[in-house]
Design a protein around this motif. Structure first.
Motif, mmCIF file in Angstrom:
data_model
loop_
_atom_site.group_PDB
_atom_site.id
_atom_site.type_symbol
_atom_site.label_atom_id
_atom_site.label_comp_id
_atom_site.label_asym_id
_atom_site.label_seq_id
_atom_site.Cartn_x
_atom_site.Cartn_y
_atom_site.Cartn_z
ATOM 1 N N ILE A 159 0.794 -1.138 -0.103
ATOM 2 C CA ILE A 159 0.015 -0.067 -0.104
ATOM 3 C C ILE A 159 0.793 1.215 0.011
ATOM 4 C CG2 ILE A 159 -1.620 1.351 1.379
ATOM 5 C CD1 ILE A 159 -2.892 -1.235 2.242
ATOM 6 N N GLU A 427 -5.541 -2.970 0.003
ATOM 7 C CA GLU A 427 -4.574 -3.415 -0.691
ATOM 8 C C GLU A 427 -5.036 -3.727 -2.206
ATOM 9 O OE1 GLU A 427 -0.675 -6.101 -1.448
ATOM 10 O OE2 GLU A 427 -2.573 -6.817 -0.486
ATOM 11 N N MET A 430 -5.819 -0.677 -4.159
ATOM 12 C CA MET A 430 -4.631 0.068 -4.582
ATOM 13 C C MET A 430 -3.809 -0.500 -5.834
ATOM 14 S SD MET A 430 -4.321 2.933 -2.724
ATOM 15 C CE MET A 430 -2.574 3.155 -2.626
ATOM 16 N N LEU A 435 -4.905 6.265 -5.363
ATOM 17 C CA LEU A 435 -5.280 6.462 -3.593
ATOM 18 C C LEU A 435 -6.756 7.248 -3.430
ATOM 19 C CD1 LEU A 435 -4.631 6.519 -0.501
ATOM 20 C CD2 LEU A 435 -3.329 8.501 -1.025
ATOM 21 N N CYS A 438 -9.457 4.985 -4.062
ATOM 22 C CA CYS A 438 -9.843 3.947 -3.228
ATOM 23 C C CYS A 438 -10.662 4.598 -1.618
ATOM 24 C CB CYS A 438 -8.754 2.938 -2.820
ATOM 25 S SG CYS A 438 -8.065 2.100 -4.138
#
Length: 561
Positions: A159, A427, A430, A435, A438
């Motif tokens: 991440i 994760e 991602m 970013l 998400c």
């Protein structure tokens, strides 16, 4: 004739998932010898996976019918030892039987040896209240979870490697108007110059028998707001302006917003700030209109309802508008000055972060990133709005959030497993998306068992700073507020340009106990596991570092709390 009283009590480690009791005349059926005792005259226990010989060999020789005679011929010391041994054995067996499905003795051992279960799921069936009975269980589970840390660390590293704080593309005003035609038709682009809060007069066409709140969605969908609106009805007709045979009502928006974050002390700040005579809040503490109600969201899992129109939101500020109207209509300069110092506030802790509804209403043509955010619309109407943010260590925030919103089976174990699951889901997102995509992904946010994304303060703040100037924000830390309430409140007064308080008013505001503190039953659950805390610190570290950089204050890195 020789009789031996043989009893073997073996408590196996959790990983064995079984218990063996083999006593002559006991519950064990058949006459299979205990494999651990191997026929020896011993009373054996496994406590914390270590075999312990609690008593020495217990042997009673009897001949014929002299059983009790032989017993009586023992010396007094031997008789006492024998009775004491039998009592101990009975207590331990009773304790073990009464423990039901537990894999350990109720009488906990002061020793902690190896043999801990390697799989945390072995404890899933155990009730949280039972866990509190075994004070050493925390060490068991924490050590067990530590074995999983390397794999979780890989997820966090994955991440972290993909974190990129990009600048969002701002929408045009015309695009905003297309999305909210009705809102832009109701709220003017200019407000009264002699009011600190953004207010304007609007014609009211209803008759004096008309209920102005008859169709308000807040009262229709929630019984707890009905008494609030009863008070609004009583005050409504006495605060209308009249001109040219028409009725006019004063409408207002907030002068300032407390925009976040949840479980960071916003309720306590609200409760203290509303004691200031110049501050008037909405009739409902958290309307959640900008983020939820205007989309028809009450609970997202329940689906969408009718959208709450902007008029329903404006109704919530009527009591404050009545007082401002009095000041505007006052004949004396003193009365005007008194009323015109009133400012209106609103305190929905979802305003800063919750944009979950965008996927249902806006075109998804930006690689998963929302084309419009809440702050875009607030800024379109109130470019000079003041914004207050209360934050806390995101690790502690998440645990507090979990304890407050989880309905059942709350425990440090359950929290740890939910954190692990949430990290894996984050994760996965991602790997394919940015970013920002998400963080604002409604599907992901609903799937995560804990609200991991709410603690990503830097992402939200940077998006707000793309619209509002930094000087329009007051960013506070709950840790500072808790340690010095008076100092925090003075900062708020200065930021909002509020007048000074009397000594009595200030004492009432600053010395009252904290609001919305953790419930006693949640406090009894204790803290999260140290390994869970370590995992979350690793996850939030780069976001905290960026936040501290933006605010030029290392305290917001929460390196030590």
């Amino acid at each position: 004739m020789r009789h031996c009283v043989n009893c073997c009590i073996q408590l196996l480690p959790d990983s064995a998932h079984k218990q063996q009791v083999d006593c002559r005349g006991g519950p064990h059926h058949g006459h299979q010898a205990c494999p651990t005792c191997k026929g020896e005259n011993k009373i054996l226990f496994r406590v914390d996976s270590k075999q312990m010989n609690l008593l020495a060999v217990l042997e009673v020789r009897t001949e014929g019918n002299e059983n009790w005679g032989g017993f009586l011929r023992f010396k007094k010391g031997k008789r006492c030892s024998l009775v004491f041994g039998l009592i101990i054995m009975t207590l331990v067996m009773a304790s073990y039987i009464l423990s039901g499905a537990h894999q350990e003795l109720l009488i906990s051992s002061p020793f902690h040896y190896g043999g801990f279960p390697s799989n945390p799921s072995l404890m899933d069936s155990e009730n949280p209240s039972d866990t509190k009975e075994h004070h050493h269980q925390s060490s068991v589970n924490n050590i067990s979870y530590m074995k999983d840390y390397p794999s979780i660390k890989l997820i966090i590293n994955s991440i972290t490697a993909r974190i990129e704080f990009t600048t969002r593309q701002l929408p045009d005003l015309e695009d905003l108007k297309k999305q909210e035609l009705h809102m832009f038709s109701v709220i003017p682009n200019k407000f009264l110059p002699n009011s600190k809060s953004p207010c304007w007069y609007e014609e009211f066409s209803g008759r004096n028998t008309t209920d102005p709140y008859l169709t308000n969605s807040y009262v229709l969908y929630s019984k707890r707001f009905r008494s609030t609106f009863d008070a609004l009805r009583k005050a409504f007709w006495g605060h209308l302006a009249h001109a040219h045979g028409k009725h006019f009502r004063l409408r207002c928006l907030p002068h300032f917003y407390i925009i976040g974050q949840p479980k960071c002390g916003t309720t306590d700040l609200y409760d203290r700030l509303r004691l200031h005579p110049e501050v008037k809040f909405s009739a409902i503490k958290e309307p959640h209109w900008w983020t939820r109600k205007r989309f028809g969201i009450v609970r997202l899992r329940d689906g969408l309802r009718d959208r709450y129109p902007v008029e329903d939101y404006l109704d919530l500020f009527d009591l404050a508008a009545h007082q401002i109207h009095q000041g505007l209509q006052a004949t004396s300069a003193k009365e005007q000055s008194k009323m015109n110092t009133i400012i209106i506030g609103e305190a929905s802790a979802s305003t800063m972060w919750d944009n979950n509804a965008w996927m249902f209403f806006y075109d998804n043509s930006t690689d998963g990133e929302p084309p419009f955010l809440t702050q875009d619309f607030i800024h379109a109407f109130q470019p000079n709005a003041k914004l207050i943010v209360m934050l806390r260590d995101p690790v502690e925030r998440l645990y507090s959030d979990y304890l407050y919103f989880a309905s059942s089976n709350k425990s440090a174990d359950d929290f740890h497993e939910k954190v692990t699951e949430a990290l894996q889901l984050f994760e996965n997102c991602m790997l394919d998306y940015s970013l920002r995509a998400c963080v604002y992904n409604n599907t992901l946010n609903n799937a995560m068992p804990v609200r991991l994304q709410v603690g990503l303060y830097a992402v939200y703040l940077l998006d707000w700073l793309s619209v509002f100037d930094k000087q329009q924000f007051l960013i506070l830390r709950l840790e500072d507020h808790a340690s010095n309430v008076k100092y925090t409140m003075h900062k708020v007064f200065q930021f909002l340009n509020l007048g000074p308080l009397s000594e009595k008013q200030e004492a009432l505001m600053t010395k009252s106990p904290a609001s919305n503190a953790r419930r006693p039953e949640d406090r009894n659950l204790g803290p999260m596991w140290p390994i869970t805390q370590k995992i979350l610190r690793d996850f939030y570290r780069p976001f905290n570092a960026r936040l501290a950089q933006v605010l030029a204050d290392e305290a917001f890195a929460w390196k030590t709390t």
